[in-house]
Design a protein around this motif. Structure first.
Motif, PDB file in Angstrom:
ATOM      1  N   UNK A  71      48.429  30.332  31.821  1.00  0.00           N
ATOM      2  CA  UNK A  71      49.358  29.959  30.750  1.00  0.00           C
ATOM      3  C   UNK A  71      49.174  28.495  30.373  1.00  0.00           C
ATOM      4  N   UNK A  72      49.165  27.623  31.360  1.00  0.00           N
ATOM      5  CA  UNK A  72      49.073  26.195  31.036  1.00  0.00           C
ATOM      6  C   UNK A  72      47.712  25.866  30.420  1.00  0.00           C
ATOM      7  N   UNK A  73      46.652  26.532  30.840  1.00  0.00           N
ATOM      8  CA  UNK A  73      45.337  26.301  30.232  1.00  0.00           C
ATOM      9  C   UNK A  73      45.360  26.685  28.752  1.00  0.00           C
ATOM     10  N   UNK A  74      46.070  27.749  28.425  1.00  0.00           N
ATOM     11  CA  UNK A  74      46.091  28.239  27.046  1.00  0.00           C
ATOM     12  C   UNK A  74      46.980  27.416  26.117  1.00  0.00           C
ATOM     13  N   UNK A  75      47.885  26.620  26.681  1.00  0.00           N
ATOM     14  CA  UNK A  75      48.786  25.821  25.833  1.00  0.00           C
ATOM     15  C   UNK A  75      48.505  24.318  25.911  1.00  0.00           C
ATOM     16  N   UNK A  76      47.483  23.947  26.663  1.00  0.00           N
ATOM     17  CA  UNK A  76      47.211  22.520  26.884  1.00  0.00           C
ATOM     18  C   UNK A  76      47.098  21.740  25.575  1.00  0.00           C
ATOM     19  N   UNK A  77      46.431  22.306  24.578  1.00  0.00           N
ATOM     20  CA  UNK A  77      46.270  21.599  23.306  1.00  0.00           C
ATOM     21  C   UNK A  77      47.578  21.487  22.529  1.00  0.00           C
ATOM     22  N   UNK A  78      48.570  22.272  22.915  1.00  0.00           N
ATOM     23  CA  UNK A  78      49.865  22.255  22.229  1.00  0.00           C
ATOM     24  C   UNK A  78      50.846  21.273  22.862  1.00  0.00           C
ATOM     25  N   UNK A  79      50.516  20.750  24.039  1.00  0.00           N
ATOM     26  CA  UNK A  79      51.407  19.812  24.717  1.00  0.00           C
ATOM     27  C   UNK A  79      51.369  18.448  24.050  1.00  0.00           C
ATOM     28  N   UNK A  80      52.506  17.792  24.051  1.00  0.00           N
ATOM     29  CA  UNK A  80      52.559  16.414  23.561  1.00  0.00           C
ATOM     30  C   UNK A  80      51.883  15.502  24.593  1.00  0.00           C
ATOM     31  N   UNK A  81      51.618  14.278  24.214  1.00  0.00           N
ATOM     32  CA  UNK A  81      51.030  13.329  25.166  1.00  0.00           C
ATOM     33  C   UNK A  81      51.941  13.145  26.381  1.00  0.00           C
ATOM     34  N   UNK A  82      53.247  13.069  26.139  1.00  0.00           N
ATOM     35  CA  UNK A  82      54.197  12.913  27.242  1.00  0.00           C
ATOM     36  C   UNK A  82      54.151  14.127  28.172  1.00  0.00           C
ATOM     37  N   UNK A  83      54.109  15.328  27.602  1.00  0.00           N
ATOM     38  CA  UNK A  83      54.039  16.548  28.405  1.00  0.00           C
ATOM     39  C   UNK A  83      52.724  16.630  29.178  1.00  0.00           C
ATOM     40  N   UNK A  84      51.635  16.211  28.560  1.00  0.00           N
ATOM     41  CA  UNK A  84      50.339  16.190  29.255  1.00  0.00           C
ATOM     42  C   UNK A  84      50.385  15.237  30.443  1.00  0.00           C
ATOM     43  N   UNK A  85      51.047  14.115  30.273  1.00  0.00           N
ATOM     44  CA  UNK A  85      51.192  13.157  31.376  1.00  0.00           C
ATOM     45  C   UNK A  85      52.000  13.767  32.519  1.00  0.00           C
ATOM     46  N   UNK A  86      53.093  14.429  32.190  1.00  0.00           N
ATOM     47  CA  UNK A  86      53.911  15.096  33.217  1.00  0.00           C
ATOM     48  C   UNK A  86      53.082  16.178  33.903  1.00  0.00           C
ATOM     49  N   UNK A  87      52.338  16.954  33.117  1.00  0.00           N
ATOM     50  CA  UNK A  87      51.467  17.992  33.684  1.00  0.00           C
ATOM     51  C   UNK A  87      50.468  17.387  34.670  1.00  0.00           C
ATOM     52  N   UNK A  88      49.787  16.327  34.258  1.00  0.00           N
ATOM     53  CA  UNK A  88      48.784  15.686  35.131  1.00  0.00           C
ATOM     54  C   UNK A  88      49.413  15.178  36.419  1.00  0.00           C
ATOM     55  N   UNK A  89      50.592  14.576  36.294  1.00  0.00           N
ATOM     56  CA  UNK A  89      51.287  14.085  37.492  1.00  0.00           C
ATOM     57  C   UNK A  89      51.616  15.246  38.430  1.00  0.00           C
ATOM     58  N   UNK A  90      52.058  16.363  37.875  1.00  0.00           N
ATOM     59  CA  UNK A  90      52.368  17.536  38.691  1.00  0.00           C
ATOM     60  C   UNK A  90      51.127  18.143  39.319  1.00  0.00           C
TER      61      UNK A  90
END
Length: 144
Positions: A71-90
């Motif tokens: 799921x996260x691989x398929x929506x990665x391009x839809x995440x905001x920069x802030x959400x991508x940062x949270x994702x990377x931290x997680x």
């Protein structure tokens, strides 16, 4: 915007809101795991009365780490920069547990997704969280 569930809980328990940007990614993933599970279970239950065993099987297929990683691989391009940062931290966190039926990479990617969901929940943006979950489920043909 109406107050979210987290705001309502804080109000009922007389808790002062904290700056969620200071929360550890594992704390965000901790609450995100529960929120993601609640969303999946709510959709399944609200679609009609079904045997609990069937509900559990269907929910388990969606909440397992490999599904969350897809799921996260398929929506990665839809995440905001802030959400991508949270994702990377997680994803880059050091969890003290490992999923039973997932690779380490899948487990870490799932943790990243859960961190994003937890962040959005605590932020009071369930609309965004639900849209991302729905989009990921659809793109992976995961039926609820």
């Amino acid at each position: 915007m109406a107050a979210g569930l987290n705001d309502y809980i804080n109000e009922k328990f007389d808790i002062t809101s904290k700056d969620i940007r200071t929360y550890s990614p594992l704390t965000l993933a901790y609450i995100g795991d529960a929120v993601y599970d609640l969303v999946v279970r709510s959709v399944l239950v609200n679609r009609g009365n079904t045997a609990v065993n069937n509900l559990h099987k269907r929910a388990s297929a969606i909440v397992k780490a490999p599904s969350q990683a897809a799921i996260v691989a398929s929506i990665m391009d839809d995440l905001t920069d802030e959400e991508k940062d949270i994702y990377r931290r997680g994803r880059n966190s050091k969890p003290h547990t490992k999923a039973k039926n997932a690779s380490t990479i899948e487990y870490l990617e799932a943790t990243g997704l859960e961190a994003v969901v937890g962040f959005l929940y605590l932020k009071g943006d369930m609309d965004r969280a639900l849209n991302l979950i729905k989009l990921g489920l659809e793109r992976n043909s995961l039926e609820l």
